[in-house]
Every structure is written in structure tokens, then in C-alpha cells.
Design an enzyme around this catalytic site. Sequence first.
Site, PDB file in Angstrom:
ATOM      1  N   CYS A  58       1.057  -1.277   0.003  1.00 32.69           N
ATOM      2  CA  CYS A  58       0.056   0.160  -0.085  1.00 32.69           C
ATOM      3  C   CYS A  58       0.626   1.124  -0.108  1.00 32.69           C
ATOM      4  CB  CYS A  58      -0.957  -0.078   1.277  1.00 32.69           C
ATOM      5  SG  CYS A  58      -1.929   1.265   1.487  1.00 32.69           S
TER       6      CYS A  58
ATOM      7  N   HIS B   5      -8.943  -3.943  -2.695  1.00 28.12           N
ATOM      8  CA  HIS B   5      -8.193  -3.011  -1.892  1.00 28.12           C
ATOM      9  C   HIS B   5      -8.389  -1.278  -1.781  1.00 28.12           C
ATOM     10  CE1 HIS B   5      -3.812  -2.021  -0.646  1.00 28.12           C
ATOM     11  NE2 HIS B   5      -4.265  -0.795  -0.756  1.00 28.12           N
ATOM     12  N   GLU B   6      -8.680  -0.939  -3.105  1.00 28.96           N
ATOM     13  CA  GLU B   6      -8.917   0.505  -3.079  1.00 28.96           C
ATOM     14  C   GLU B   6     -10.442   0.799  -2.609  1.00 28.96           C
ATOM     15  OE1 GLU B   6      -6.654   2.225  -3.581  1.00 28.96           O
ATOM     16  OE2 GLU B   6      -5.562   0.798  -4.492  1.00 28.96           O
TER      17      GLU B   6
ATOM     18  N   HIS C 225     -10.366   0.992   1.266  1.00 25.43           N
ATOM     19  CA  HIS C 225      -9.657   2.270   1.745  1.00 25.43           C
ATOM     20  C   HIS C 225     -11.085   3.345   2.177  1.00 25.43           C
ATOM     21  CE1 HIS C 225      -5.520   2.671   1.775  1.00 25.43           C
ATOM     22  NE2 HIS C 225      -5.321   2.045   0.615  1.00 25.43           N
TER      23      HIS C 225
HETATM   24 ZN    ZN Z   1      -3.619   1.128  -0.235  1.00 31.16          ZN
END
Ligand code: ZN
Length: 241
Positions: free
Chosen positions: A153, A195-196, A199
Site C-alpha cells: 500500500c 483494496h481501493e 480504503h
Molecule cells: Zn492502499
Amino acid sequence: MNITRRALLAGTAALPLVASAQTASGVGRRTMNHVKDHITRLVDQHRDGVAPIVSLGDPVLRQPADPFDGQVDDKLLAEFIELMQRTMRAAPGVGLAAPQIGVPVRIAVLEDPATVSDEVAEARHRYPLEFFAAINPDYRPNGHKRRGFYEGCLSMPGYTGVVNRPYSVHATYTDPTGHPHHKTFTGWQARIVQHETDHLRGTVYVDKLEPRSLSTTENYLDNWNDPIPTRAAQALRFHLD
Ligand code: ZN
């Protein structure tokens, strides 16, 4: 940390966002202004440049981001997405969520040129993902198949760890022209989408990783840089889907 970053933080603290909430609508208006002011300032400060990426420990990475509901007009939205694209490419990364440049709003950019060997591409199902911006993205698993790979990340540079994730997801998002999309992603592309989107929920990959797999990037490259991390899972004793 640099002067620009400190100035940005000072600017944030000076906004009338904190406390003194009277009514729900008042809070909503302040939040909206906060996002708008923040985007305006970032775009102005980093025209043709890149924005500073915030690191783990910054509270913006731990709060659920606000839905994008027109806090900025189309022109400023396009400029903000271009800033995110430049920042992601310069890092370089394969995805960037708005909170990673300090703005708590549900916008992410994704792009993977997949510049890896054929062997790695086939093992990880990692194929090129064309650039796109996802507004208010969401996902749910498509089936029960899961796979684990090392990921990293931009907000926690220098480290990498294995995250077991659904192999395929159904995703929904809106593009910058307001068109809704329903798409199924598989393999590495599904990993980036998860993953995004995580966030934007205030979740970072370290929340989901196999703790025993966590490694400095240097040690990973020296010891565990295999197409599939089976050897690492056995040696370091972590679960691999
Ligand atoms: Zn990340």
C-alpha cells in the site's frame, strides 16, 4: 513530511468542521464544504504536479469516506481525478483512493499496466487493467473461491503482506459522467478493486493480512518473491487460500 504537508494540515485544522454541531443538516453542510475546500486546495496547489500521499496513522485513512454527491462541479471533479491519476502513476501504484491524498470522499482511481513476467501474470491472474475512476464504488464476493498473495500500500511504504481475498467480486460504481456500472472483476483486478474500495471504508490491507506474512519489501524481494507464495506460507507458517 514537508512544508506543503504541514501547511495542508494547518489548513484542515482551521476549517470550521470540528465540533459545534447544531443540526444534522448543519453537519452535512460543513462536511460538504470540507470536501469541496479540500479538493479545491489540492487541485490549486498541485496543478500538473502530484499530491502528497498520507501514511498509516493519519486518521483520514481510518474513517469511512463520505459518498460523492456533487460536492464539486464536473470540471473540478475531472481535475481532481487527473491529480489522483498523476499521483498514482508517479508513486507508482496500481490504485489510489481519495483518502490517501487526505480527502475523505468515495473516489478511487485504478490502473494496472501489469508489467510482470508471463509466469507471474499466469500464476496471479494479473492482466492489464485500463485506467478508470470509480465513484462511490462497492463490491461483494462472487462465489467462494479465495486466493492469497502479497500486496502493498502506498500509505505504508516499505512493507508487504499476504491478504487472502475473494478471487472474484461483483462491483458497482459510477463513472465521472454519472453513468452507473456493474462489473465482475477476477484475479489481480479483483484484488485492486477490493483494496481501493476498502480504503473508502476506512480499512487498510494490514487489517486483513496474515500477520505472520508481514515483511519488509527488501526481505520479501530477497526471500519470498515467488509467483505464488506457497513456500513463504510454509516457512513463515501463515494460512494461504
Ligand atoms: Zn492502499
